[in-house]
Design a protein around this motif. Sequence first.
Motif, PDB file in Angstrom:
ATOM      1  N   GLU A 154       1.209  -0.715   0.123  1.00  0.00           N
ATOM      2  CA  GLU A 154      -0.198  -0.265  -0.237  1.00  0.00           C
ATOM      3  C   GLU A 154       0.100   1.141  -0.087  1.00  0.00           C
ATOM      4  O   GLU A 154       0.443   2.185  -0.521  1.00  0.00           O
ATOM      5  CB  GLU A 154      -1.054   0.356   1.069  1.00  0.00           C
ATOM      6  N   GLU A 194      -3.907   5.924  -0.217  1.00  0.00           N
ATOM      7  CA  GLU A 194      -3.444   4.585  -0.034  1.00  0.00           C
ATOM      8  C   GLU A 194      -2.646   4.787   1.318  1.00  0.00           C
ATOM      9  O   GLU A 194      -1.927   3.717   1.908  1.00  0.00           O
ATOM     10  CB  GLU A 194      -2.000   4.350  -1.088  1.00  0.00           C
ATOM     11  N   HIS A 250      -4.946   3.267   3.663  1.00  0.00           N
ATOM     12  CA  HIS A 250      -5.080   1.842   3.307  1.00  0.00           C
ATOM     13  C   HIS A 250      -3.813   1.428   3.975  1.00  0.00           C
ATOM     14  O   HIS A 250      -4.331  -0.031   4.726  1.00  0.00           O
ATOM     15  CB  HIS A 250      -5.022   1.009   1.819  1.00  0.00           C
ATOM     16  N   GLN A 253     -11.314  -2.701  -3.327  1.00  0.00           N
ATOM     17  CA  GLN A 253     -10.629  -2.605  -4.996  1.00  0.00           C
ATOM     18  C   GLN A 253     -11.559  -2.852  -6.048  1.00  0.00           C
ATOM     19  O   GLN A 253     -11.150  -2.218  -7.266  1.00  0.00           O
ATOM     20  CB  GLN A 253      -9.494  -4.192  -4.803  1.00  0.00           C
ATOM     21  N   GLU A 272     -11.599   0.576  -7.043  1.00  0.00           N
ATOM     22  CA  GLU A 272      -9.993   1.169  -7.639  1.00  0.00           C
ATOM     23  C   GLU A 272     -10.138   1.031  -8.820  1.00  0.00           C
ATOM     24  O   GLU A 272      -9.466   1.132  -9.521  1.00  0.00           O
ATOM     25  CB  GLU A 272      -9.016   0.712  -6.571  1.00  0.00           C
TER      26      GLU A 272
HETATM   27 FE   FE2 Z   1      -4.560   0.292  -1.950  1.00  0.00          FE
END
Ligand code: FE2
Length: 172
Positions: free
Chosen positions: A17, A50, A53, A127, A130
């Motif tokens: 990440e 990110e 995350h 995801q 994403e």
């Molecule tokens: Fe991520």
Amino acid sequence: MISKKMQDALNEQINAELYSSYLYLSMEAAFEAMNLPGMAKWMRAQTQEEIVHAMKLYDFVNERGSKVTLKAIDGPQVEWPSALAVFEAAYAHEQKVTGLINELVNLAVEEKDHATNSFLQWFVNEQVEEEASASDVVAKLKMVENAPGGLFMIDQELGQRVFAPPTTQGDQ
Ligand SMILES: [Fe+2]
Ligand SMILES: [Fe+2]
């Protein structure tokens, strides 16, 4: 308590990440150099997401009484031939990360670690978003085929993106 194997795998994902964040920061720099400030801003928001995350994983490892171990972060690619090439690389990267998340879920299932499995479901859903957001931009850029007018419009649109920091743990 999570197993040593699960702990190592989650630590790897923290690294992945943080690498994602670093890659998007490199993409931001590429867009700055291409005079596409809207796309650069989009990448800044992606960079910040990110990090969120990585911190989610970091907090989870600690919460489960395990140990976070940080490793070196690989250097990202620094140049791309076009805006489309950048977003294609971003999309490919997200597909790779989806694979990593799926591997983590497989391990949690294998180990009958229900808490980690449950925690990881947030990433499974994230995801999907994403991949969709990156492939959406790829499709738009393909439509305009790097024509300046089209690029300008997409740049304006992507510049609207605002990073929303998580308000509480478990949010975002
Ligand atoms: Fe991520
Ligand atoms: Fe991502």
